[in-house]
Write a protein that holds these residues in place. Structure first.
Motif, short mmCIF file in Angstrom:
data_model
loop_
_atom_site.label_atom_id
_atom_site.label_comp_id
_atom_site.label_asym_id
_atom_site.label_seq_id
_atom_site.Cartn_x
_atom_site.Cartn_y
_atom_site.Cartn_z
N LEU A 34 0.81 -1.13 0.05
CA LEU A 34 -0.15 -0.01 -0.01
C LEU A 34 0.94 1.16 0.01
O LEU A 34 1.66 1.44 0.81
CB LEU A 34 -1.14 0.14 1.21
CG LEU A 34 -1.77 1.20 1.36
CD1 LEU A 34 -2.81 1.27 0.45
CD2 LEU A 34 -2.41 1.30 2.78
N VAL A 35 0.59 1.97 -1.16
CA VAL A 35 1.75 3.21 -1.14
C VAL A 35 0.47 4.35 -0.58
O VAL A 35 -0.45 4.55 -1.22
CB VAL A 35 1.93 3.53 -2.44
CG1 VAL A 35 2.45 4.97 -2.66
CG2 VAL A 35 3.10 2.55 -2.82
N VAL A 36 0.92 5.20 0.38
CA VAL A 36 0.01 6.48 0.51
C VAL A 36 0.80 7.54 0.05
O VAL A 36 1.99 8.17 0.41
CB VAL A 36 0.08 6.73 2.31
CG1 VAL A 36 -0.86 7.73 2.62
CG2 VAL A 36 -0.58 5.35 2.75
N ASP A 37 0.23 8.46 -1.11
CA ASP A 37 0.82 9.21 -1.75
C ASP A 37 0.42 10.58 -0.92
O ASP A 37 -0.70 11.10 -0.83
CB ASP A 37 0.07 9.36 -3.22
CG ASP A 37 0.90 10.52 -3.92
OD1 ASP A 37 1.25 11.56 -3.26
OD2 ASP A 37 0.84 10.47 -5.26
N ASP A 38 1.42 11.09 -0.32
CA ASP A 38 1.15 12.25 0.56
C ASP A 38 1.32 13.45 0.14
O ASP A 38 2.11 14.29 0.31
CB ASP A 38 2.22 12.13 1.79
CG ASP A 38 1.56 13.00 2.98
OD1 ASP A 38 0.68 13.52 3.02
OD2 ASP A 38 2.78 13.67 3.62
N GLY A 39 0.51 14.03 -0.99
CA GLY A 39 0.24 15.07 -1.68
C GLY A 39 1.46 15.38 -2.53
O GLY A 39 1.85 16.52 -2.84
N SER A 40 1.92 14.44 -3.15
CA SER A 40 2.79 14.51 -4.38
C SER A 40 2.52 15.38 -5.45
O SER A 40 1.34 15.42 -5.85
CB SER A 40 3.15 13.15 -5.03
OG SER A 40 3.69 12.30 -4.11
N GLN A 41 3.29 16.20 -6.07
CA GLN A 41 3.28 17.01 -7.08
C GLN A 41 3.37 16.22 -8.55
O GLN A 41 3.53 16.85 -9.53
CB GLN A 41 3.94 18.23 -7.10
CG GLN A 41 3.71 19.06 -5.77
CD GLN A 41 2.08 19.47 -5.75
OE1 GLN A 41 1.87 19.97 -6.91
NE2 GLN A 41 1.51 19.17 -4.73
N ASP A 42 4.08 14.91 -8.56
CA ASP A 42 4.50 14.15 -9.57
C ASP A 42 3.63 13.08 -9.83
O ASP A 42 2.39 13.08 -9.35
CB ASP A 42 6.21 13.89 -9.42
CG ASP A 42 6.40 12.84 -8.34
OD1 ASP A 42 5.46 12.35 -7.59
OD2 ASP A 42 7.49 12.71 -7.83
N ALA A 43 4.24 12.13 -10.47
CA ALA A 43 3.49 10.97 -10.97
C ALA A 43 3.32 9.88 -10.02
O ALA A 43 3.15 8.64 -10.30
CB ALA A 43 3.79 10.49 -12.28
N THR A 44 3.95 10.06 -8.70
CA THR A 44 4.02 8.88 -7.82
C THR A 44 3.02 7.80 -7.77
O THR A 44 3.14 6.70 -7.84
CB THR A 44 4.43 9.44 -6.06
OG1 THR A 44 5.64 10.28 -6.44
CG2 THR A 44 4.57 8.21 -5.39
N GLN A 45 1.76 8.27 -7.66
CA GLN A 45 0.76 7.78 -7.45
C GLN A 45 0.23 6.53 -8.71
O GLN A 45 0.26 5.49 -8.61
CB GLN A 45 -0.55 8.53 -7.17
CG GLN A 45 -1.15 9.26 -8.16
CD GLN A 45 -2.37 10.08 -8.06
OE1 GLN A 45 -3.52 9.29 -7.41
NE2 GLN A 45 -2.70 11.00 -8.39
N HIS A 46 0.48 7.21 -9.68
CA HIS A 46 0.27 6.23 -11.02
C HIS A 46 1.39 5.28 -11.20
O HIS A 46 1.13 4.26 -11.66
CB HIS A 46 0.21 7.42 -12.20
CG HIS A 46 -0.63 8.49 -11.99
ND1 HIS A 46 -1.95 8.28 -11.97
CD2 HIS A 46 -0.67 9.94 -12.05
CE1 HIS A 46 -2.90 9.38 -12.04
NE2 HIS A 46 -2.01 10.51 -11.88
N ILE A 47 2.66 5.74 -11.06
CA ILE A 47 3.72 4.94 -11.38
C ILE A 47 3.66 3.69 -10.04
O ILE A 47 3.79 2.54 -10.57
CB ILE A 47 5.11 5.52 -10.83
CG1 ILE A 47 5.34 6.59 -12.28
CG2 ILE A 47 6.20 4.48 -11.21
CD1 ILE A 47 6.30 7.45 -12.15
#
Length: 244
Positions: A34-47
């Protein structure tokens, strides 16, 4: 057989998150990454999602402690209602392929040897600190609990669900690991450091690195002082009660 959820708080880790997720998925007993994307401005969640992780996202940056709590809550929702809760393996998003080496943290928790394991990692190339924050954190843990950690700030750790719940609410900012260790030891949980060959992005000697260490120092001091006050207050209350 008990299972483990790898929880990865991440912010702007698009360059390393895919390798970290793939490595976490290869850890024995891990059946949920489980990745918790903490407000990233890049493509972290999609990758991360493309690499095979379940992803939840904070719309704005809320800090590591909030990301850890969000991750643990989502894992709880995915646990089998009538089965044992998954153990929680917290990983940093910048570990890349080396994340698989946190596998050593899992067996002592699953077999009941200890409640919490913390990674003890080798010196990191490019690290520019002088150990001031680490030393302060170590001394605080020793003075409040009697236990001497080698790496008191390390965020790679595995723990039972019960231990995690006992440590909540988590301390804010960079003080979260020190506070968690103190609170768990004071509550009677066992903590053990385990050697792990991990590689992550180290803070250098540039301005950014210095600011990072200053923020660490501030947050560690806030977390430790809050606990000194809390435990002193408890001692006073207990003394008053015993004299009545």
């Amino acid at each position: 057989m008990r299972k483990v959820a790898a929880v990865i708080p991440a912010k702007d880790e698009s360059r390393r998150i895919a390798a970290t997720v793939r490595a976490a998925r290869a850890i024995p007993h891990v059946d949920l990454v489980l990745v918790v994307d903490d407000g990233s401005q890049d493509a972290t969640q999609h990758i991360a999602r493309d690499a095979g992780a379940v992803v939840v996202r904070h719309s704005h940056n809320r800090g590591k402690a909030a990301a850890m709590e969000t991750g643990a809550a989502v894992v709880a929702m995915r646990d089998t209602p009538d089965g044992p809760a998954r153990a929680l393996l917290f990983l940093d998003g910048d570990l890349g392929d080396s994340a698989v080496n946190t596998a050593a943290l899992v067996p002592p928790v699953l077999d009941g040897t200890t409640d919490v394991t913390i990674a003890n990692i080798p010196p990191q190339p490019g690290a520019g600190g002088h150990g001031f924050v680490i030393g302060a954190a170590r001394r605080a843990i020793v003075s409040l609990t009697g236990w001497t950690p080698n790496q008191p700030l390390n965020g790679m750790r595995c723990m039972t669900r019960e231990a995690f719940e006992a440590a909540t609410p988590l301390a804010h900012g960079w003080g979260v690991e020190v506070a968690m260790t103190i609170d768990l030891l004071k509550a009677g949980y066992s903590v053990e450091e385990v050697p792990c060959d991990l590689k992550h992005r180290a803070s250098g000697t540039d301005l950014r690195g210095q600011l990072h260490r200053a923020a660490q120092w501030r947050d560690v001091q806030i977390a430790v002082n809050a606990r000194r006050v809390r435990y002193a207050s408890r001692r006073v209350r207990n003394t008053v009660r015993s004299r009545r």
